[in-house]
Motif scaffolding. Structure first.
Motif, mmCIF file in Angstrom:
data_model
loop_
_atom_site.group_PDB
_atom_site.id
_atom_site.type_symbol
_atom_site.label_atom_id
_atom_site.label_comp_id
_atom_site.label_asym_id
_atom_site.label_seq_id
_atom_site.Cartn_x
_atom_site.Cartn_y
_atom_site.Cartn_z
ATOM 1 N N ALA A 1 76.702 -25.070 83.805
ATOM 2 C CA ALA A 1 76.744 -24.880 85.253
ATOM 3 C C ALA A 1 76.553 -26.194 86.011
ATOM 4 O O ALA A 1 75.771 -27.056 85.607
ATOM 5 N N PHE A 2 77.285 -26.337 87.111
ATOM 6 C CA PHE A 2 77.075 -27.390 88.100
ATOM 7 C C PHE A 2 77.163 -26.746 89.476
ATOM 8 O O PHE A 2 78.067 -25.951 89.735
ATOM 9 N N GLU A 3 76.248 -27.119 90.361
ATOM 10 C CA GLU A 3 76.239 -26.595 91.714
ATOM 11 C C GLU A 3 76.550 -27.713 92.710
ATOM 12 O O GLU A 3 76.399 -28.904 92.405
ATOM 13 N N ILE B 1 71.721 -25.952 98.346
ATOM 14 C CA ILE B 1 72.502 -25.753 97.127
ATOM 15 C C ILE B 1 73.481 -24.607 97.333
ATOM 16 O O ILE B 1 73.126 -23.558 97.868
ATOM 17 N N TYR B 2 74.721 -24.827 96.891
ATOM 18 C CA TYR B 2 75.742 -23.789 97.014
ATOM 19 C C TYR B 2 76.495 -23.635 95.705
ATOM 20 O O TYR B 2 76.841 -24.622 95.047
ATOM 21 N N THR B 3 76.747 -22.401 95.323
ATOM 22 C CA THR B 3 77.632 -22.081 94.214
ATOM 23 C C THR B 3 78.357 -20.778 94.529
ATOM 24 O O THR B 3 77.743 -19.846 95.049
ATOM 25 N N GLY C 1 76.082 -19.816 87.489
ATOM 26 C CA GLY C 1 76.551 -20.201 86.159
ATOM 27 C C GLY C 1 77.902 -20.864 86.132
ATOM 28 O O GLY C 1 78.364 -21.278 85.069
ATOM 29 N N SER C 2 78.567 -20.993 87.276
ATOM 30 C CA SER C 2 79.899 -21.595 87.297
ATOM 31 C C SER C 2 79.814 -23.113 87.425
ATOM 32 O O SER C 2 78.795 -23.675 87.825
ATOM 33 N N GLU C 3 80.917 -23.770 87.077
ATOM 34 C CA GLU C 3 81.029 -25.228 87.165
ATOM 35 C C GLU C 3 81.738 -25.585 88.464
ATOM 36 O O GLU C 3 82.874 -25.174 88.698
ATOM 37 N N ASN C 4 81.078 -26.377 89.306
ATOM 38 C CA ASN C 4 81.624 -26.762 90.615
ATOM 39 C C ASN C 4 81.435 -28.262 90.772
ATOM 40 O O ASN C 4 80.299 -28.740 90.869
#
Length: 235
Positions: A21-23, A37-39, A43-46
């Motif tokens: 994961a990256f936020e 922080i935003y996603t 668990g997703s890669e951003n």
């Protein structure tokens, strides 16, 4: 990436203990206040956020919907929208992308089967992505800076290569559609021609590869198989 007035910074960071994961992290330029922080999905890669030239909107790459796509997050409205390239299957990955200088469009490379293709996508949704006829090859490097547009927005400069063509820097005029060579690397290596090959795996999955023969070869010769990881990453 810094907003155009330097008041905000947007970066990607690992803020959880989920390995993949990256936020997106928003920081004030003066160092005050708490990070935001935003996603789009836990668990997703951003990654690779880029600020809009004039608006509080960020362009970034995400796999929140199970595949790599480009998305725009409008900070004040807290609104997320996706570009059409991912839904249309234009690429398995989008390694290079940015806003046009006026902010009305996004240009990006779509990577698929060892080739990258350049598209322009209007933000108002009035047209489908427009493919730009650049030289055939691979245009994405490790640093994500292989396609650039000047402030005038009149042309793009891009570097590229292929299995039969050494590294070249070209310029494409958006108004005339003319491509010119700015620099071409020369080599004495006997580069051959690459034949596009797609075959089926044991479970029916299409696997892409290249078949290369030395120039002038007539008789059968030894063959080397080069197997690499994937599936989205290429060699």
């Amino acid at each position: 990436d810094c907003s155009r007035d330097d008041s905000e910074i947007c970066c990607c960071a690992k803020t959880t203990d989920i390995p993949t994961a990256f936020e997106l992290v928003f920081l004030r330029g003066d160092g005050k206040g708490e990070p935001k922080i935003y996603t789009p999905k836990p668990g997703s890669e951003n990654i690779l956020p880029k600020w809009h030239p004039t608006e509080r909107a960020v362009l970034f790459k995400t796999d929140a919907r199970g595949r790599y796509e480009l998305a725009v997050y409008r900070v004040d409205e807290r609104k997320l929208s996706y570009l059409k390239g991912g839904e249309m299957g234009l690429g398995l990955d989008f390694p290079v992308f940015d806003w046009t200088p006026d902010g009305g469009q996004v240009f990006y490379l779509a990577s698929r089967e060892g080739r990258t293709r350049l598209y322009f996508d209007k933000m108002d949704g009035s047209e489908p992505p427009r493919q730009i006829p650049i030289p055939e090859g691979y245009h994405a490097g490790f640093l994500g800076s292989t396609v650039n547009m000047p402030a005038s927005g009149d042309y793009v400069v891009l570097s590229w290569s292929s299995l039969s063509k050494p590294s070249t820097v070209s310029r494409y005029e958006l108004g005339t559609g003319k491509t010119s060579t700015l620099h071409e690397q020369h080599t004495d290596l006997p580069l051959g021609l690459a034949e596009n090959v797609v075959y089926r795996s044991w479970d029916g999955l299409p696997i892409h590869g290249w078949f290369l023969k030395p120039p002038g070869q007539v008789e059968p010769g030894p063959c080397v198989l080069w197997i690499h990881g994937g599936p989205a990453w290429e060699v």
